[in-house]
Design an enzyme around this catalytic site. Structure first.
Site, PDB file in Angstrom:
ATOM      1  N   SER A   1       0.805  -1.220   0.000  1.00 53.99           N
ATOM      2  CA  SER A   1       0.000   0.000   0.000  1.00 53.99           C
ATOM      3  C   SER A   1       0.837   1.268   0.000  1.00 53.99           C
ATOM      4  CB  SER A   1      -0.953  -0.011   1.199  1.00 53.99           C
ATOM      5  OG  SER A   1      -0.269  -0.302   2.390  1.00 53.99           O
TER       6      SER A   1
ATOM      7  N   HIS B   1      -5.097  -3.358  -2.942  1.00 51.46           N
ATOM      8  CA  HIS B   1      -4.664  -2.438  -4.004  1.00 51.46           C
ATOM      9  C   HIS B   1      -4.482  -3.120  -5.359  1.00 51.46           C
ATOM     10  CE1 HIS B   1      -4.064   0.779  -1.085  1.00 51.46           C
ATOM     11  NE2 HIS B   1      -3.629  -0.177  -0.290  1.00 51.46           N
TER      12      HIS B   1
ATOM     13  N   LYS C   1     -11.399   0.650  -2.362  1.00 49.13           N
ATOM     14  CA  LYS C   1     -10.321   1.256  -3.148  1.00 49.13           C
ATOM     15  C   LYS C   1     -10.734   1.299  -4.619  1.00 49.13           C
ATOM     16  CE  LYS C   1      -7.381   0.968   0.652  1.00 49.13           C
ATOM     17  NZ  LYS C   1      -6.861   0.099   1.683  1.00 49.13           N
TER      18      LYS C   1
HETATM   19  C1  LIG Z   1      -6.928  -0.161   3.033  1.00 52.94           C
HETATM   20  C2  LIG Z   1      -6.324  -1.476   3.361  1.00 52.94           C
HETATM   21  C3  LIG Z   1      -6.938  -2.355   4.247  1.00 52.94           C
HETATM   22  C4  LIG Z   1      -8.154  -1.957   5.032  1.00 52.94           C
HETATM   23  O1  LIG Z   1      -9.276  -1.945   4.255  1.00 52.94           O
HETATM   24  P1  LIG Z   1     -10.517  -1.055   4.724  1.00 52.94           P
HETATM   25  O2  LIG Z   1     -11.657  -1.582   3.967  1.00 52.94           O
HETATM   26  O3  LIG Z   1     -10.158   0.351   4.369  1.00 52.94           O
HETATM   27  O4  LIG Z   1     -10.635  -1.257   6.206  1.00 52.94           O
HETATM   28  C5  LIG Z   1      -6.393  -3.593   4.429  1.00 52.94           C
HETATM   29  N1  LIG Z   1      -5.270  -3.952   3.784  1.00 52.94           N
HETATM   30  C6  LIG Z   1      -4.629  -3.125   2.950  1.00 52.94           C
HETATM   31  C7  LIG Z   1      -3.388  -3.588   2.268  1.00 52.94           C
HETATM   32  C8  LIG Z   1      -5.127  -1.857   2.717  1.00 52.94           C
HETATM   33  O5  LIG Z   1      -4.483  -1.024   1.916  1.00 52.94           O
END
Ligand SMILES: *Cc1c(COP(=O)(O)O)cnc(C)c1O
Length: 383
Positions: free
Chosen positions: A177, A205, A236
């Site tokens: 991320s 991602h 995302k």
């Molecule tokens: C954003 C993210 C999460 C968390 O997801 P949410 O739905 O925002 O709680 C988990 N793992 C990674 C790698 C992320 O980038």
């Protein structure tokens, strides 16, 4: 002593690590409105530009009219409505799995899945740069947590060979991320299969972004059939909210029985599930979004390299500019803000000490001229 909150806050401020949410006055998209100013937004995770897509919004509105707002209960009581079921079936199909199970957030999906799969006496192996929710899940599980060097399959294989735990779970981000690079999944699976371990990939991602249908990192690396546990998020690239775990029938039944963050929480609103279903279909069918994104990524990397910025080994929409010093990263972010460009400075503890960076993210919502404006502003910021 006791709760000296002020001292703790002051210390964080003094280290240039104080965090504050910016107050946004417009929906997620190509431009952001913040502090009365309109600026180009280069820091959201809305990689395909779907968060404010008209069809996705319409699906949300229609479903809210039909289903109301709250689901009323957890999935196992009476909160599991038709749109949830339809989305789970579509996600299973999209990820090439027997089944998928919805969670309200990615954080909860990771906590639920890892604590359901391993416990005291077991072992969890984590990439050093894994997302905080994965690291927290490992700790909460009570299993012995080990970290291995970033993207180092040989280091992982050596740790696995030495481990004697009855259950060994290897966990990694698919796309990292804060760095944007991808885990060597085929090599990890070789190591796991040799040591009777399981691999779980958090593809927050990668889903929607990688593979010609947006099926994510496991398809892009051609290992989907070998990967036991796939986790993806909806907040995302899919532009909505929530998350899921996909896998075998037995995996999903295990999560339903034992994942506490699935059992003891209210199901997401049905409208979110309905909007996600439309968004998933669009993400899959509208490959032009990924093609446009790839062109923007290449354009940005070319330009930033010419300006002498330190790029990372990433061909994903996450294109961090490594700065190092916390205050310098903040200053660059502020200089860009003055030029009408929004990019947040990411500082420790989100990234390791000495690796503060501007996490530039690109989106299919951007135009080539937007990337050129960003590059111009970076030049103007004088490095
Ligand atoms: C954003 C993210 C999460 C968390 O997801 P949410 O739905 O925002 O709680 C988990 N793992 C990674 C790698 C992320 O980038």
């Amino acid at each position: 002593m006791g709760f000296d909150l002020k001292a703790r806050l002051d210390e964080r401020r003094a280290r240039h690590r104080y965090r504050q949410p910016a107050l946004m006055d417009a929906p997620s998209g190509r431009v952001a409105e913040v502090g009365g100013r309109v600026c180009l937004n280069f820091c959201s995770n809305d990689y395909l530009g779907l968060a404010n897509d008209a069809q996705v919004v319409a699906a949300f509105r229609d479903a809210a009219n039909q289903w109301g707002v709250g689901s009323g209960a957890s999935h196992l009581v009476c909160g599991h409505q038709r749109p949830h079921q339809a989305l789970e079936e579509a996600l299973a199909e999209h990820t090439g799995r027997a089944r998928a199970l919805l969670f309200s957030t990615g954080y909860m999906a990771n906590l639920g899945a890892i604590t359901a799969l391993v416990g005291k006496g077991d072992a969890v192996f984590q990439d050093r740069l894994n997302h905080a929710s994965l690291l927290d899940a490992g700790l909460l599980s009570g299993a012995r947590s080990r970290r291995f060097a970033h993207n180092d399959a040989a280091a992982l294989a050596a740790q696995l060979a030495r481990a004697e735990a009855p259950r060994k779970l290897v966990v990694s981000d698919g796309v990292f991320s804060m760095d944007g690079d991808q885990a060597p999944l085929a090599a990890y699976l070789d190591a796991c299969e040799a040591s009777d371990a399981w691999l779980m990939v958090d593809d927050a991602h990668g889903l929607g972004v990688l593979d010609h249908q947006g099926r994510g990192t496991a398809f892009a690396h051609q290992v989907n059939g070998r990967l036991p546990v796939y986790m993806g998020t909806l907040g995302k690239a899919l532009g909505t909210a929530g998350a899921f775990v996909a896998g075998s029938e037995d995996l999903i039944e295990t999560l339903i029985q034992f994942a506490r963050t699935y059992i003891y929480t209210t199901a997401m609103p049905a409208a979110v599930a309905a909007a996600s279903l439309v968004s998933l279909r669009k993400a899959r069918a509208e490959h032009w979004r990924r093609e446009h994104l790839s062109a923007l990524i290449a354009r940005f990397r070319r330009g930033a390299a010419e300006l002498g910025y330190g790029l990372m080994d990433s061909d994903t929409p996450i294109q961090p500019l490594l700065i190092g010093d916390d205050a310098a990263a903040l200053a660059l972010s502020q200089s860009l803000a003055q030029q009408g460009i929004l990019v947040t400075a990411i500082r420790p503890p989100t990234v390791p000490d000495g690796q503060a960076r501007l996490r530039v993210t690109l989106s299919a919502a951007h135009e080539e001229a937007d990337v050129d404006r960003l590059l111009g502003a970076l030049e103007g910021a004088g490095r």
